[in-house]
Scaffold this motif. Structure first.
Motif, PDB file in Angstrom:
ATOM      1  N   GLY A  70     -37.986  28.425 -36.321  1.00 15.99           N
ATOM      2  CA  GLY A  70     -36.472  28.997 -36.524  1.00 15.99           C
ATOM      3  C   GLY A  70     -36.104  29.199 -37.850  1.00 15.99           C
ATOM      4  N   PHE A  71     -34.885  29.651 -38.060  1.00 15.05           N
ATOM      5  CA  PHE A  71     -34.225  29.799 -39.300  1.00 15.05           C
ATOM      6  C   PHE A  71     -33.916  28.389 -39.851  1.00 15.05           C
ATOM      7  N   SER A  72     -33.501  27.345 -39.171  1.00 16.87           N
ATOM      8  CA  SER A  72     -33.117  26.072 -39.581  1.00 16.87           C
ATOM      9  C   SER A  72     -34.073  25.619 -40.302  1.00 16.87           C
ATOM     10  N   GLU A  73     -35.368  25.744 -39.511  1.00 18.62           N
ATOM     11  CA  GLU A  73     -36.392  25.033 -40.160  1.00 18.62           C
ATOM     12  C   GLU A  73     -36.971  25.979 -41.581  1.00 18.62           C
ATOM     13  N   MET A  74     -36.802  27.177 -41.498  1.00 19.20           N
ATOM     14  CA  MET A  74     -37.317  27.698 -42.807  1.00 19.20           C
ATOM     15  C   MET A  74     -36.447  27.523 -43.777  1.00 19.20           C
ATOM     16  N   THR A  82     -33.622  26.826 -51.926  1.00 22.48           N
ATOM     17  CA  THR A  82     -32.425  27.758 -51.670  1.00 22.48           C
ATOM     18  C   THR A  82     -32.591  29.279 -52.310  1.00 22.48           C
ATOM     19  N   GLU A  83     -33.401  29.341 -53.276  1.00 21.36           N
ATOM     20  CA  GLU A  83     -33.374  30.572 -54.030  1.00 21.36           C
ATOM     21  C   GLU A  83     -34.279  31.829 -52.904  1.00 21.36           C
ATOM     22  N   TYR A  84     -34.893  31.172 -52.065  1.00 17.86           N
ATOM     23  CA  TYR A  84     -35.523  32.072 -50.917  1.00 17.86           C
ATOM     24  C   TYR A  84     -34.505  32.737 -49.986  1.00 17.86           C
ATOM     25  N   PHE A  85     -33.311  32.241 -50.229  1.00 17.75           N
ATOM     26  CA  PHE A  85     -32.353  32.807 -49.313  1.00 17.75           C
ATOM     27  C   PHE A  85     -31.102  33.471 -50.259  1.00 17.75           C
ATOM     28  N   ASP A  86     -31.385  33.700 -51.249  1.00 13.65           N
ATOM     29  CA  ASP A  86     -30.480  34.482 -52.057  1.00 13.65           C
ATOM     30  C   ASP A  86     -30.769  35.984 -52.214  1.00 13.65           C
ATOM     31  N   PRO A  87     -29.624  36.794 -51.667  1.00 17.81           N
ATOM     32  CA  PRO A  87     -29.927  38.247 -51.534  1.00 17.81           C
ATOM     33  C   PRO A  87     -30.425  38.744 -52.907  1.00 17.81           C
ATOM     34  N   LEU A  88     -30.045  38.184 -54.112  1.00 16.31           N
ATOM     35  CA  LEU A  88     -30.561  38.657 -55.393  1.00 16.31           C
ATOM     36  C   LEU A  88     -31.532  37.813 -56.181  1.00 16.31           C
ATOM     37  N   GLY A  89     -32.100  37.184 -55.302  1.00 19.17           N
ATOM     38  CA  GLY A  89     -33.077  36.076 -55.943  1.00 19.17           C
ATOM     39  C   GLY A  89     -34.477  36.839 -56.748  1.00 19.17           C
ATOM     40  N   THR A 111     -40.993  35.323 -45.425  1.00 18.69           N
ATOM     41  CA  THR A 111     -40.484  33.955 -45.545  1.00 18.69           C
ATOM     42  C   THR A 111     -41.034  33.053 -44.498  1.00 18.69           C
ATOM     43  N   ALA A 112     -41.121  33.378 -43.276  1.00 20.58           N
ATOM     44  CA  ALA A 112     -41.829  32.730 -42.264  1.00 20.58           C
ATOM     45  C   ALA A 112     -43.198  32.201 -42.575  1.00 20.58           C
ATOM     46  N   ALA A 113     -43.821  33.112 -43.288  1.00 22.02           N
ATOM     47  CA  ALA A 113     -45.345  32.809 -43.445  1.00 22.02           C
ATOM     48  C   ALA A 113     -45.479  31.831 -44.677  1.00 22.02           C
TER      49      ALA A 113
END
Length: 487
Positions: free
Chosen positions: A201-205, A211-218, A277-279
């Motif tokens: 799930g997203f919480s585990e991810m 945190t940069e994995y969830f930055d839209p401009l990363g 991202t899940a992979a």
């Protein structure tokens, strides 16, 4: 794997059957190259989405998600933005021209003197696009059947060449619709939720990744800007995309059908990034980011579902490959070979000869694509060269012709020559994968186009009048009455 193999074999057999069906419909040049200009909104949307979302968008999009997280969606996202811009601002006018190639549009706008050189640049782009799509078969068939690279390319390429040669755009349209459905089910409805669940799930991810994995401009502002230049603008001017616009039965079909397809691309972009991202959570140390798609499919999906998702990846590659192949053959025959021979093709003048000639060119180009794909190793470099040439050489004269009345044939030819030469020279200096070649090549093309156009005699008023008539949809034959397959 027996069930998975059965799913794939049935799918491939279906593609060939669609080719045979298309052969029975393609009786004229218009039917063979642009499906008689009769596609309705549903088929138009599905086939347009299928051609722009190829192996790079599927396997590559997941790989970018694996490497950068959610910001890995930007490559496919900019493709969707380009398709939206094309559909909203230009598609209706393009469809009304009733031509077959981008070079024919340039001839109409500039008075018949821009065709051959622009045709050569467009041919190089579509050829390399077809080659890179064909190379992708090696990855998929290696997962499916554990065959070597050459055999995989020959197997996948032969199937695409067969159904494209048989029925032209009708075969490609019907197969693309099937491929669109398969991709939607395989990637969006099956692989996406399964990957998220398997990753916890997203919480585990979020807990396991930086945190940069969830930055839209990363992925970086410069990379995003380059994607916009190459892919968003590339969508506006590519022969493979325009040839699908020519299949629309009306202005509204081209505009709204394309808008739906572009929106679908945005969703597909985010889905690929989430899967990647899940992979990353499940397989943090893969040797290559591009291996993420095949790994998660092979290891995490149940029997049967795995075959369908792999068929979805195969569909993604086939749709882009077949679209690029027919575009390449159309340009080679109509814009280069016919002009060099001094032959001006008439609209469906001798229908059987037109179909026979275009069918022969698809076969010839298809064989060439397979041979080049076997010899070529670096897919990214080949695709970069193709898009740099397209954007650097043709963006300015095409958009200039649509938007600026003062643009002239001399300005267009100078822009193509200087832009194309600049891109090639700068790639030799900076490196093929550098951003500078497309930046500076595009600026050089724009500067030359404006300066030469202003320094030369304006386009003949009669040419501009004829151009405006065509843009308004006057002076062209109306497409045949739609039949049930155009819905």
């Amino acid at each position: 794997m027996a069930v998975d193999y059965a799913v794939i074999v049935v799918y491939l057999a279906g593609m060939l059957a669609m080719g045979w069906w298309g052969m029975r419909r393609a009786k004229s040049k218009s039917e063979f190259l642009v499906a008689g200009r009769r596609l309705g909104p549903w088929m138009y949307s599905g086939t347009m989405a299928a051609i722009v979302l190829g192996g790079a968008s599927t396997i590559g999009g997941v790989g970018l998600g694996y490497q950068y997280g959610l910001s890995g969606a930007w490559m496919v996202f900019t493709i969707g933005l380009g398709l939206l811009a094309l559909s909203v601002f230009f598609s209706a006018r393009i469809a009304r021209l009733k031509v077959y190639t981008v070079s024919e549009m340039l001839d109409l706008r500039y008075g018949g003197r821009a065709g051959v050189i622009s045709g050569i640049v467009m041919w190089a782009y579509t050829l390399m696009l077809a080659v890179t799509s064909t190379i992708a078969y090696a990855t998929i068939f290696d997962v499916l059947f554990d065959v070597n690279r050459t055999v995989a390319i020959i197997l996948g390429g032969t199937i695409v060449v067969a159904y494209s040669t048989l029925g032209g755009m009708w075969s490609i349209t019907i197969t693309d619709m099937v491929q669109f459905v398969v991709k939607t089910i395989g990637v969006l409805l099956l692989l996406l939720p399964i990957a998220v669940v398997k990753a916890g799930g997203f919480s585990e991810m979020k807990a396991k990744l930086p945190t940069e994995y969830f930055d839209p401009l990363g992925i970086g502002g410069e990379t995003i800007f380059t994607y916009v230049l190459i892919y968003t603008f590339g969508m506006l001017i590519g022969q493979d995309i325009w040839q699908r616009v020519f299949t629309a039965r009306s202005d509204s079909t081209a505009r709204w059908g394309g808008t739906v397809a572009g929106t679908y691309c945005l969703v597909y972009a985010l889905a690929g990034a989430v899967i990647g991202t899940a992979a990353k959570v499940m397989y943090p140390k893969l040797p290559s980011a591009d291996a993420a798609f095949a790994t998660i499919v092979k290891d995490e999906l149940p029997v049967g579902v795995r075959g369908l998702v792999l068929a979805a990846a195969l569909a993604a590659v086939m749709s882009t490959s077949s679209g690029a192949l027919i575009a390449c053959a159309t340009v080679a025959n109509n814009d280069i070979w016919s002009r060099l021979r001094g032959v001006v093709a008439k609209e469906d003048g001798d229908e059987r000869d037109e179909v026979k000639g275009n069918r022969a060119f698809i076969l010839i180009m298809g064989v060439a694509v397979i041979v080049i794909a076997i010899a070529l190793n670096n897919v990214v470099e080949a695709l970069t060269v193709a898009y740099n040439l397209l954007v650097g050489g043709l963006l300015v004269p095409i958009l200039g012709g649509l938007l600026w009345r003062r643009g002239t044939a001399a300005g267009a030819l100078a822009a193509v020559a200087v832009g194309g030469a600049s891109v090639i020279g700068l790639m030799a200096g900076y490196g093929i994968l550098a951003n500078e070649p497309v930046y500076y090549g595009l600026l050089a093309s724009l500067a030359v186009y404006v300066v030469v156009s202003l320094a030369t005699k304006p386009t003949d008023p009669a040419v501009l009048t004829a151009w405006r008539e065509r843009l308004a949809g006057r002076g062209t034959e109306e497409p045949a009455t739609p039949d049930p397959v155009t819905v």
